[in-house]
Design a protein around this motif. Structure first.
Motif, PDB file in Angstrom:
ATOM      1  N   VAL A  42      28.231  73.700 111.943  1.00  0.00           N
ATOM      2  CA  VAL A  42      29.272  73.044 111.183  1.00  0.00           C
ATOM      3  C   VAL A  42      29.080  71.498 110.947  1.00  0.00           C
ATOM      4  O   VAL A  42      29.596  70.955 109.955  1.00  0.00           O
ATOM      5  CB  VAL A  42      30.418  73.679 111.228  1.00  0.00           C
ATOM      6  CG1 VAL A  42      31.407  73.135 110.080  1.00  0.00           C
ATOM      7  CG2 VAL A  42      30.493  75.153 111.135  1.00  0.00           C
ATOM      8  N   TYR A  43      28.609  70.739 112.139  1.00  0.00           N
ATOM      9  CA  TYR A  43      28.679  69.513 111.817  1.00  0.00           C
ATOM     10  C   TYR A  43      27.399  68.909 110.584  1.00  0.00           C
ATOM     11  O   TYR A  43      27.543  68.163 109.901  1.00  0.00           O
ATOM     12  CB  TYR A  43      27.659  68.666 113.102  1.00  0.00           C
ATOM     13  CG  TYR A  43      28.739  68.648 114.071  1.00  0.00           C
ATOM     14  CD1 TYR A  43      30.045  69.063 114.199  1.00  0.00           C
ATOM     15  CD2 TYR A  43      28.332  67.861 115.192  1.00  0.00           C
ATOM     16  CE1 TYR A  43      31.095  69.115 115.387  1.00  0.00           C
ATOM     17  CE2 TYR A  43      29.371  67.623 116.548  1.00  0.00           C
ATOM     18  CZ  TYR A  43      30.298  68.270 116.266  1.00  0.00           C
ATOM     19  OH  TYR A  43      31.416  68.189 117.453  1.00  0.00           O
ATOM     20  N   ALA A  71      20.838  66.840 118.160  1.00  0.00           N
ATOM     21  CA  ALA A  71      21.255  67.846 119.318  1.00  0.00           C
ATOM     22  C   ALA A  71      22.619  67.975 119.678  1.00  0.00           C
ATOM     23  O   ALA A  71      23.307  68.116 120.504  1.00  0.00           O
ATOM     24  CB  ALA A  71      20.403  67.672 120.435  1.00  0.00           C
ATOM     25  N   GLY A  72      23.480  67.014 118.463  1.00  0.00           N
ATOM     26  CA  GLY A  72      25.028  67.422 118.687  1.00  0.00           C
ATOM     27  C   GLY A  72      25.625  66.225 119.187  1.00  0.00           C
ATOM     28  O   GLY A  72      24.963  65.002 119.015  1.00  0.00           O
ATOM     29  N   SER A  73      26.845  66.102 119.506  1.00  0.00           N
ATOM     30  CA  SER A  73      27.761  65.033 120.138  1.00  0.00           C
ATOM     31  C   SER A  73      27.113  63.922 120.998  1.00  0.00           C
ATOM     32  O   SER A  73      27.356  62.819 120.540  1.00  0.00           O
ATOM     33  CB  SER A  73      29.011  65.596 120.863  1.00  0.00           C
ATOM     34  OG  SER A  73      29.604  66.582 120.283  1.00  0.00           O
ATOM     35  N   GLN A  91      32.517  65.897 119.478  1.00  0.00           N
ATOM     36  CA  GLN A  91      33.578  66.514 119.868  1.00  0.00           C
ATOM     37  C   GLN A  91      34.467  65.632 120.941  1.00  0.00           C
ATOM     38  O   GLN A  91      34.126  64.461 121.364  1.00  0.00           O
ATOM     39  CB  GLN A  91      33.321  67.635 121.082  1.00  0.00           C
ATOM     40  CG  GLN A  91      32.575  68.714 120.398  1.00  0.00           C
ATOM     41  CD  GLN A  91      31.980  69.712 121.479  1.00  0.00           C
ATOM     42  OE1 GLN A  91      31.045  70.433 121.463  1.00  0.00           O
ATOM     43  NE2 GLN A  91      32.525  69.703 122.980  1.00  0.00           N
ATOM     44  N   TYR A 120      37.990  69.073 111.655  1.00  0.00           N
ATOM     45  CA  TYR A 120      38.679  70.062 112.017  1.00  0.00           C
ATOM     46  C   TYR A 120      38.474  70.446 113.586  1.00  0.00           C
ATOM     47  O   TYR A 120      37.953  69.773 114.126  1.00  0.00           O
ATOM     48  CB  TYR A 120      37.705  71.188 111.134  1.00  0.00           C
ATOM     49  CG  TYR A 120      36.370  71.173 111.764  1.00  0.00           C
ATOM     50  CD1 TYR A 120      35.593  70.266 110.806  1.00  0.00           C
ATOM     51  CD2 TYR A 120      35.595  71.940 112.488  1.00  0.00           C
ATOM     52  CE1 TYR A 120      34.063  70.154 111.138  1.00  0.00           C
ATOM     53  CE2 TYR A 120      34.278  71.885 112.756  1.00  0.00           C
ATOM     54  CZ  TYR A 120      33.508  71.035 112.172  1.00  0.00           C
ATOM     55  OH  TYR A 120      32.269  71.002 112.686  1.00  0.00           O
ATOM     56  N   GLU A 122      36.965  72.891 116.612  1.00  0.00           N
ATOM     57  CA  GLU A 122      35.926  73.629 117.101  1.00  0.00           C
ATOM     58  C   GLU A 122      36.308  74.557 117.821  1.00  0.00           C
ATOM     59  O   GLU A 122      37.074  74.288 118.798  1.00  0.00           O
ATOM     60  CB  GLU A 122      34.767  72.720 117.506  1.00  0.00           C
ATOM     61  CG  GLU A 122      34.231  71.909 116.669  1.00  0.00           C
ATOM     62  CD  GLU A 122      32.974  71.005 117.253  1.00  0.00           C
ATOM     63  OE1 GLU A 122      31.981  71.605 117.160  1.00  0.00           O
ATOM     64  OE2 GLU A 122      33.331  69.705 117.656  1.00  0.00           O
ATOM     65  N   SER A 153      24.689  68.627 124.080  1.00  0.00           N
ATOM     66  CA  SER A 153      26.371  68.970 124.292  1.00  0.00           C
ATOM     67  C   SER A 153      26.518  70.380 124.435  1.00  0.00           C
ATOM     68  O   SER A 153      27.449  70.641 125.135  1.00  0.00           O
ATOM     69  CB  SER A 153      26.857  68.445 122.886  1.00  0.00           C
ATOM     70  OG  SER A 153      26.537  67.493 122.320  1.00  0.00           O
ATOM     71  N   ASP A 154      25.681  71.086 123.792  1.00  0.00           N
ATOM     72  CA  ASP A 154      26.088  72.771 124.326  1.00  0.00           C
ATOM     73  C   ASP A 154      25.756  72.892 125.735  1.00  0.00           C
ATOM     74  O   ASP A 154      26.315  73.703 126.406  1.00  0.00           O
ATOM     75  CB  ASP A 154      24.873  73.609 123.390  1.00  0.00           C
ATOM     76  CG  ASP A 154      25.308  73.632 121.984  1.00  0.00           C
ATOM     77  OD1 ASP A 154      26.733  73.309 121.545  1.00  0.00           O
ATOM     78  OD2 ASP A 154      24.395  73.579 121.156  1.00  0.00           O
ATOM     79  N   THR A 198      29.856  75.826 120.890  1.00  0.00           N
ATOM     80  CA  THR A 198      31.114  75.219 120.420  1.00  0.00           C
ATOM     81  C   THR A 198      31.099  74.642 119.242  1.00  0.00           C
ATOM     82  O   THR A 198      30.036  73.657 118.987  1.00  0.00           O
ATOM     83  CB  THR A 198      31.379  73.841 121.313  1.00  0.00           C
ATOM     84  OG1 THR A 198      31.766  74.548 122.848  1.00  0.00           O
ATOM     85  CG2 THR A 198      32.946  73.436 121.199  1.00  0.00           C
ATOM     86  N   VAL A 199      31.899  75.189 118.141  1.00  0.00           N
ATOM     87  CA  VAL A 199      31.594  75.016 117.010  1.00  0.00           C
ATOM     88  C   VAL A 199      32.647  75.572 115.934  1.00  0.00           C
ATOM     89  O   VAL A 199      33.398  76.292 116.446  1.00  0.00           O
ATOM     90  CB  VAL A 199      30.318  75.971 116.721  1.00  0.00           C
ATOM     91  CG1 VAL A 199      30.285  77.379 116.602  1.00  0.00           C
ATOM     92  CG2 VAL A 199      29.420  75.544 115.355  1.00  0.00           C
TER      93      VAL A 199
END
Ligand code: GLU
Length: 327
Positions: A42-43, A71-73, A91, A120, A122, A153-154, A198-199
């Motif tokens: 969702v990011y 790759a996220g946060s 996050q 929002y 997660e 992050s995952d 985590t999403v």
């Protein structure tokens, strides 16, 4: 004569081509990136939504905002700190660690981080194949679990949760370290039994995971475990995942789990005007923004200005002050 003519013609054609290939808006236009996540998360949708709001004024600002997968946060925080991107989404727990110099940032606190907008919540999501008989997180014992790519992050979140559950990744289960992007395929091809993500919801990863032959469920966390984890940090909350968001999911009831806020952030030295414009373009189009993704439906001016972990950037504060929004 002929060659002079063909030279002239060639020049004319080239000139035409150059004019034609030049995008209308590209003159003196700068680009700014927003670091997001996997294209099935969702990011990525959030980056697109923020960019859509900002780019309405692309010509006036001579600036074009671009959404950049990552790759996220963790990557997003480091990319913003190192100047690769001006904006990122992360996050709350990773922003907290970076700011305080804990966890992955033990080398030192990162006091250049600044918040732009709260986003929002997660949800920690454990997706599992029904045939693997994983009804509680502890049933992961002896099963094939994807925890994400090392450094992502995952991977960090999944490893932390396994530890809290008292499961040893070396001995208690078979751990896979594929990017989460591939986990939804791997569960359907029977290469893994479960994965953590985590999403926000709904998202394409879980939509894909539940859409194949193999039946899939989201595994509920026990109340006691949720309460124990949520008590650790003020930015964690008890949440439940609405299973109606995924038609083919095996679950019938809302799934209890742990929630964490996502935050849009920047760096201290990004100019006030750019940050002001980003905030203004989202806040002044908040109804339109909320309609960009179901995960945004609960966003309010109140929760977008609070609980953002690091200090607000002065550009964001400037807008809130001007608009009379408490922060
Ligand atoms: N929470 C994930 C992370 O920090 C990203 C989820 C998403 O892309 O929506 O990497």
């Amino acid at each position: 004569m002929k060659s002079a003519l063909s030279r002239a013609l060639r020049t004319a054609v080239l000139a035409l081509l150059v004019v034609h290939l030049q995008p209308v808006n590209s003159i003196a236009e700068t680009t700014i990136n927003i670091g997001t996540g996997s294209i099935t998360g969702v990011y990525y949708n959030t980056g697109s939504a923020v960019a859509k709001m900002f780019n309405q004024k692309r010509q006036e600002y001579s600036t074009w905002m671009l959404n950049k997968p990552s790759a996220g946060s963790i990557d997003n925080i480091n990319d913003v700190l190192h100047g690769q991107n001006k904006f990122g989404i992360a996050q709350a727990n990773f922003l907290f660690d970076a700011w305080n110099g804990t966890g992955l940032w033990e080398t030192g606190p990162q006091k250049d981080l600044r918040a732009v907008l709260g986003l929002y919540i997660e949800d920690l999501t454990l997706v599992a194949a029904v045939d693997a008989e994983i009804k509680t997180p502890l049933d992961l014992k002896g099963k094939r679990l994807n925890i994400g790519e090392p450094g992502s992050s995952d991977y960090q979140t999944s490893s932390g949760i396994l530890t809290m559950l008292g499961l040893d990744p070396q001995n208690d289960l078979q751990v896979f370290k594929e990017p989460t992007l591939l986990a939804s395929e791997k569960i359907q091809s029977d290469d893994i039994d479960a994965y953590f993500y985590t999403v926000g919801h709904p998202n394409l990863s879980i939509l894909e995971a539940v859409s194949g032959e193999r039946k899939v469920r989201i595994v509920p966390f026990e109340r006691e475990f949720i309460d124990k984890v949520v008590a650790l940090k003020p930015f964690l909350s008890a949440e439940s995942i609405d299973v109606a968001l995924y038609e083919k999911l095996d679950n019938k009831d809302p799934v209890p789990t742990i929630g964490i806020k996502a935050v849009l952030f920047t760096r201290k030295d990004v100019d006030d005007e750019t940050v002001y414009r980003v905030v203004k373009s989202v806040m002044e189009n908040l109804d339109l923004f909320r309609r960009q993704h179901p995960a945004f439906s609960r966003l309010t001016k109140e929760n977008m200005t609070h609980g953002v972990i690091v200090p607000l950037h002065p550009g964001a504060e400037g807008y809130f002050r001007e608009a009379g929004i408490a922060y």
